[in-house]
Scaffold this active site. Structure first.
Site, PDB file in Angstrom:
ATOM      1  CB  SER A 264      -3.631  43.967 -34.811  1.00 37.70           C
ATOM      2  OG  SER A 264      -2.422  43.579 -34.221  1.00 37.70           O
TER       3      SER A 264
ATOM      4  CG  ASP B 249       1.824  40.491 -39.378  1.00 35.93           C
ATOM      5  OD1 ASP B 249       2.665  40.988 -38.593  1.00 35.93           O
ATOM      6  OD2 ASP B 249       0.614  40.728 -39.307  1.00 35.93           O
TER       7      ASP B 249
ATOM      8  CG  HIS C 126       1.028  44.059 -38.130  1.00 33.76           C
ATOM      9  ND1 HIS C 126       0.406  42.882 -37.763  1.00 33.76           N
ATOM     10  CD2 HIS C 126       0.522  45.010 -37.309  1.00 33.76           C
ATOM     11  CE1 HIS C 126      -0.425  43.108 -36.767  1.00 33.76           C
ATOM     12  NE2 HIS C 126      -0.381  44.392 -36.479  1.00 33.76           N
TER      13      HIS C 126
END
Length: 731
Positions: A572, A658, A693
């Protein structure tokens, strides 16, 4: 017989179509050849991602045996049929359990007793893996809910105070949009109430007549808190609060004493609370401290001497935050005229993260010496000269994490979680009255795990500006400090998030192959307090990246790691870190694994219509209106700074659904890396077509994801075989 001289077939990476697109900001024109990949509905895009997956599979085919070995090691060490320690809420003990061969958890409960005997009433019922629990009621079976669906995730659970109804929300796409459902726990039937497209978190009102939930806007920002009255049409749901500022995030919770709905609106720099009296829900919202005061705070109501107060955890003249007690009536006055009483003073060495209350105590979460801890303070005498000093449980490891797991307002015991790099997760009950600590469970690690076989220690790496960067180094105890060992270095370094000590079964597979696992607590994270975070955001963000490179340099000269055998992993915002360091110092890494990487951050933040982009302004700055921010970001964002150098082997791992970091970012990045690199190492893109995600859903699928990432890194650093154990440890 003629010898077979056929050369092995070398996989050829997919050719990415170029469609030049210009954008201009602050007089700077940029041509982006791969922005066309943002069209998620494009058949050409889908076909391209599928070809990328096929290429990745071909390039990493030789790692399949290693992946299977790591997956098997995770599986074999995990107690697959297991139960959490029951936690009490009113008249029930609630717990979850898993069963061997099944992907998802099962939520259960059994009835509690009230005999007046503290020990008896607050000792959880004995639950043994694989043995039926007498009187067990299954509330939700995730395996049944997930059957026939490509993805399954729960986004929140809430039970009414009387224990008769369960509200839950589930996601079947991985896009973090959930459907709210309500179950009658007496009959097992679902009520007609069903609310689609909500965000994380649901809570019943104290009387059980309403469910509160959050809704996101088109940019995936939670902006509304709504109330659904059971038995009424969804169209009649009430918007309790709506936040129109695109840079503010909205959330809610029910206060610990169950009297108020606390709506929090904030960013990383300031916040605001609106509160609703749940006994009079039609009375409207009351504002505590306005956002105009630019104070970052949390609020929890508490009654002192029969008078309503709030405990504020705030940064008003307190960089690391402090705790003040404020009578509710004070908030009707201008801030300068309000009387705030200090409960926990500011300390440059202690970060106050937050608190909750019971009917007798304040329970604090603080960070000291990088370590998160729980402290307890009696309500009696709070804010007076008779106030006691906070106390905290005593643990004997240097590197650990202790968190509050559960605290019911009217209960005499709180539940704590504990873990370290070497100690599997533990659950403790802490008696508020006398501070006694009772171990309820330590997670079992199968296969003869012995913590004495490993070492976890703190090291300090000097940054270029002289700042010392804390490192957590975990290794096998029998490794020699001879400079030949492979290493994996991991970090995050954004949003004041701290990478705290935690036990990982999967990590054992790397350690047993002789790999040092290093967590770099770089600036931009929160491990060293608020200033540590502020030194790694906005116009100081480059510190995050140079800290990681400097930590890698230190590792390679420490005598432990071979500088030619270091791999890096981050996800991320930590994936942005991976992209940045690949550009800054590609020669320092044998491989890089970038998980759902935020590598096209400038493009994203320049478009406020894209999911969550406006919320990023408080972290990175606003490049739309501020030319200096634009210039600074363009100097470090990975996609803009790909350059003709020999990049290491790189794996970009992403998910098609995501909503936080769109698949398009790593897809574009990989295309540009391949186009530009002067080296021959493979650069691959792996897209989970049904994940979000966090990747695929289900524990076995997650284990396979971890095994894939770890196998990619271990193969790169030449550490594919489990080492035999030495008869003596080298310290």
């Amino acid at each position: 017989m003629t010898a077979d001289t056929t050369a092995p077939v070398v996989p050829v990476p997919p050719a990415a179509t170029k469609v030049p697109l210009e954008r201009t900001h602050h007089g700077d024109t940029v041509v982006d050849d791969y922005e066309w990949m943002r069209d998620k509905e494009s058949p050409e895009l889908i076909e391209y991602l599928q070809r990328e997956n096929a290429y990745t599979e071909a390039v990493t085919a030789h790692q399949a045996t290693l992946r299977e070995a790591i997956f098997a090691e995770i599986k074999d060490r995990t107690q697959e049929t297991d139960l959490s320690v029951p936690a009490r809420k009113k008249g029930w003990w609630y717990y979850s359990r898993t069963e061997e061969g099944r992907q998802y958890g099962i939520q259960c409960r059994v009835a509690a007793e009230d005999t007046g005997d503290l020990t008896r009433d607050w000792t959880p019922p004995e639950v043994v893996p694989g043995r039926p629990v007498p009187g067990e009621q299954v509330l939700l079976d995730g395996n049944e809910l997930a059957e026939g669906k490509p993805f399954f995730s729960l986004g929140g659970l809430s039970v009414t105070e009387d224990g008769t109804l369960l509200a839950y929300c589930e996601d079947n796409a991985g896009d973090e949009r959930f459907t709210l459902r309500v179950k009658d726990l007496a009959t097992g039937e679902l009520l007609p109430d069903e609310v689609p497209n909500i965000f994380y978190g649901v809570s019943f009102s104290p009387d059980g007549s309403r469910v509160y939930y959050t809704v996101v806007d088109d940019s995936w920002r939670p902006y509304q808190v709504r109330s659904h009255t059971l038995g009424t049409p969804v169209a009649d749901d009430v918007v309790v609060f709506q936040e129109d500022d695109v840079a503010m995030w909205t959330g809610f919770e029910i206060s610990a004493d169950r009297t108020q709905l606390l709506i929090s609106i904030g960013c990383s720099e300031y916040s605001e609370y609106r509160v609703l009296d749940l006994a009079h829900p039609d009375g409207g919202l009351t504002t505590l401290v306005s956002r105009d005061e630019r104070i970052l705070y949390d609020a929890e109501p508490v009654t002192i001497g029969g008078v309503p107060h709030y405990l504020l955890t705030h940064n008003r003249d307190a960089t690391n935050s402090m705790v003040s007690l404020v009578a509710a009536e004070q908030f009707t006055r201008p801030l300068a005229d309000q009387e705030w009483t200090t409960v926990v003073p500011h300390d440059d060495a202690v970060r106050v993260n937050g608190l909750t209350v019971t009917q007798t105590h304040v329970v604090l979460s603080v960070r000291k010496d990088t370590i998160e801890r729980v402290q307890v303070l009696p309500l009696a005498g709070l804010g007076t000269a008779e106030q006691d000093l906070p106390t905290e449980p005593d643990f004997d490891e240097e590197l650990f994490t202790s968190n509050l797991a559960n605290a019911e307002f009217d209960f005499p015991i709180i539940r704590l979680s504990y873990a370290s790099y070497l100690t599997p997760p533990r659950v403790y009950d802490y008696v508020l009255e006398d501070g006694s600590l009772e171990l309820r469970k330590e997670t079992e690690v199968r296969g003869g795990y012995d913590p004495a076989d490993y070492v976890a220690e703190r090291r300090w790496a000097p940054a270029a500006d002289g700042t010392l960067i804390p490192l957590s180094v975990v290794r096998r105890a029998d490794l020699a400090q001879d400079g030949t060992n492979p290493a994996v270095i991991y970090a995050y370094g954004s949003y004041e998030a701290s990478m705290d000590p935690a036990f990982s079964i999967a990590r054992l597979s790397l350690l047993d192959r002789g790999i040092l696992f290093v967590t770099a607590h770089i600036r931009g994270g929160g491990e060293m307090g608020r200033t540590w975070y502020e030194q790694g955001k906005k116009l100081t963000k480059k510190n995050t990246f140079t800290d990681f490179v400097d930590a890698t340099t230190y590792l390679g000269t420490s005598g432990w790691a071979d500088p030619e055998r270091i791999a890096a992993i981050g996800g991320s915002a930590g994936g942005l870190l991976m992209g940045a360091v690949a550009n800054l110092a590609p020669e320092k890494y044998r491989a890089i694994v970038a998980q759902v990487p935020f590598v096209d951050a400038l493009t994203t933040i320049l478009d406020p219509e894209l999911p969550l982009s406006a919320l990023e302004w408080e972290e990175w700055g606003d490049p739309i209106t501020d030319a200096e921010v634009y210039r600074y970001m363009k100097e470090y964002t990975p996609y803009e700074n790909v350059r003709p150098v020999a990049y290491p082997r790189i794996a970009a791992v992403t998910s098609f659904n995501d909503t936080r970091v769109l698949y398009v970012e790593p897809a574009k990045w990989v295309a540009r890396l391949r186009e530009t690199t002067t080296g021959s190492e493979p650069i691959v893109l792996k897209t989970e077509m049904d994940g979000g995600h966090g990747g695929a859903s289900g524990r076995y699928s997650r284990w396979r994801d971890v095994a894939w990432d770890y196998a990619f890194a271990a193969d790169a650093v030449g550490a594919t075989e489990v080492l035999a154990r030495s008869t003596s440890s080298v310290e």
